[in-house]
Design a protein around this motif. Structure first.
Motif, PDB file in Angstrom:
ATOM      1  N   ALA A  80       0.815  -1.273  -0.052  1.00 59.27           N
ATOM      2  CA  ALA A  80       0.036  -0.068  -0.068  1.00 59.27           C
ATOM      3  C   ALA A  80       0.728   1.236   0.047  1.00 59.27           C
ATOM      4  O   ALA A  80       0.301   2.257  -0.474  1.00 59.27           O
ATOM      5  N   HIS A  82       3.953   1.564  -1.685  1.00 60.60           N
ATOM      6  CA  HIS A  82       5.147   1.493  -2.469  1.00 60.60           C
ATOM      7  C   HIS A  82       4.578   2.499  -3.564  1.00 60.60           C
ATOM      8  O   HIS A  82       5.474   2.942  -4.347  1.00 60.60           O
ATOM      9  N   ASP A  83       3.368   3.001  -3.735  1.00 61.37           N
ATOM     10  CA  ASP A  83       2.995   4.068  -4.631  1.00 61.37           C
ATOM     11  C   ASP A  83       2.375   5.249  -3.888  1.00 61.37           C
ATOM     12  O   ASP A  83       1.308   5.614  -3.600  1.00 61.37           O
ATOM     13  N   ALA A  85       1.815   8.299  -4.725  1.00 58.87           N
ATOM     14  CA  ALA A  85       0.880   9.191  -5.265  1.00 58.87           C
ATOM     15  C   ALA A  85      -0.571   8.554  -5.290  1.00 58.87           C
ATOM     16  O   ALA A  85      -1.261   9.314  -5.441  1.00 58.87           O
ATOM     17  N   SER A  86      -0.871   7.469  -4.957  1.00 64.92           N
ATOM     18  CA  SER A  86      -2.017   6.689  -5.141  1.00 64.92           C
ATOM     19  C   SER A  86      -2.770   7.085  -3.999  1.00 64.92           C
ATOM     20  O   SER A  86      -2.323   7.520  -2.555  1.00 64.92           O
ATOM     21  N   GLN A  87      -3.917   7.339  -3.790  1.00 62.02           N
ATOM     22  CA  GLN A  87      -5.141   7.881  -2.892  1.00 62.02           C
ATOM     23  C   GLN A  87      -5.092   6.802  -1.525  1.00 62.02           C
ATOM     24  O   GLN A  87      -5.263   6.894  -0.408  1.00 62.02           O
ATOM     25  N   ALA A  88      -5.128   5.464  -2.309  1.00 58.70           N
ATOM     26  CA  ALA A  88      -4.993   4.258  -1.174  1.00 58.70           C
ATOM     27  C   ALA A  88      -3.868   4.441  -0.097  1.00 58.70           C
ATOM     28  O   ALA A  88      -3.944   4.063   1.074  1.00 58.70           O
ATOM     29  N   CYS A  89      -2.677   4.955  -0.404  1.00 53.11           N
ATOM     30  CA  CYS A  89      -1.604   5.188   0.456  1.00 53.11           C
ATOM     31  C   CYS A  89      -1.877   6.060   1.408  1.00 53.11           C
ATOM     32  O   CYS A  89      -1.705   5.504   2.620  1.00 53.11           O
ATOM     33  N   ARG A  91      -4.876   6.938   2.786  1.00 52.33           N
ATOM     34  CA  ARG A  91      -5.832   6.208   3.586  1.00 52.33           C
ATOM     35  C   ARG A  91      -5.508   4.990   4.481  1.00 52.33           C
ATOM     36  O   ARG A  91      -5.772   4.874   5.495  1.00 52.33           O
ATOM     37  N   TYR A  92      -4.415   4.166   3.944  1.00 55.22           N
ATOM     38  CA  TYR A  92      -3.682   3.205   4.654  1.00 55.22           C
ATOM     39  C   TYR A  92      -3.238   3.515   5.662  1.00 55.22           C
ATOM     40  O   TYR A  92      -3.176   3.230   6.736  1.00 55.22           O
ATOM     41  N   ARG A 110       7.794  10.969  -1.990  1.00 54.43           N
ATOM     42  CA  ARG A 110       8.413  10.238  -3.104  1.00 54.43           C
ATOM     43  C   ARG A 110      10.066  10.399  -2.867  1.00 54.43           C
ATOM     44  O   ARG A 110      10.568  11.214  -2.013  1.00 54.43           O
ATOM     45  N   CYS A 117       1.803  10.997   0.124  1.00 55.38           N
ATOM     46  CA  CYS A 117       1.046  10.100   0.719  1.00 55.38           C
ATOM     47  C   CYS A 117       1.305  10.527   2.425  1.00 55.38           C
ATOM     48  O   CYS A 117       2.558  10.442   2.720  1.00 55.38           O
TER      49      CYS A 117
END
Length: 189
Positions: A80, A82-83, A85-89, A91-92, A110, A117
């Motif tokens: 979760a 590793h990226d 830029a993702s919105q999931a990061c 939230r996690y 980054r 994130c």
């Protein structure tokens, strides 16, 4: 005997006063000596308590650093983060932060330092590329400890830690929690 001294011994009441004075003099000396010894013992005991407290605080700090290192190693292995830029990061990390009250914030910038994130919502863009702990994590590709500072993302005094997130291909980002230490009512390392 001088006349002024002879007059002080001439009456019975004067002799009794002098006798009481001389009889009580050893007791006064003993009280002064014991007070001084008691003071020295109290100073030694206070120094021992201070040394014990210092050792306890240092031990707690070492445990916090070790626990944070292990926490970041485990967190960096999670897909979760590793990226960044993702919105999931984000939230996690928000869910992880709720489970761990030791930290005031957790973020994954980054490799260029841009914090995308973050467990807490960011009011403005944050870049940590100029922070020494981040630079050390990049150059050493290992765990690093920052110094006392105002965290740009959480806006509180803290000490940041960093650990590289290494996806299968290359190092992309660094996990950086901000610990909150209860022992001084503020943030520390």
């Amino acid at each position: 005997m001088p006349s002024w001294l002879a007059g002080t011994w001439s009456t019975l009441s004067a002799r009794i006063r002098w006798l009481i004075l001389f009889a009580s003099l050893p007791a006064v000396v003993l009280v002064v000596y014991q007070s001084r010894a008691h003071r020295e013992d109290a100073i030694a005991a206070a120094q021992d308590r201070a040394r014990h407290t210092l050792q306890s605080v240092a031990g707690n700090q070492q445990r916090l650093i070790q626990d944070t290192r292990q926490f970041l190693q485990r967190l960096a292995a999670m897909p979760a983060v590793h990226d960044p830029a993702s919105q999931a990061c984000g939230r996690y990390l928000a869910q992880v932060l709720l489970l761990n009250t030791t930290y005031v914030n957790i973020g994954v910038p980054r490799a260029d330092g841009e914090l995308l994130c973050n467990a807490r919502p960011l009011a403005a863009p944050v870049n940590v590329a100029n922070r020494p702990y981040f630079q050390q994590a990049i150059s050493g590709r290992d765990f690093s400890v920052g110094s006392f500072q105002i965290d740009r993302a959480a806006q509180v005094a803290s000490v940041n830690f960093a650990y590289p997130v290494v996806p299968p291909a290359r190092t992309k980002s660094w996990v950086r929690p901000s610990p909150w230490c209860r022992w001084n009512g503020g943030a520390c390392a």
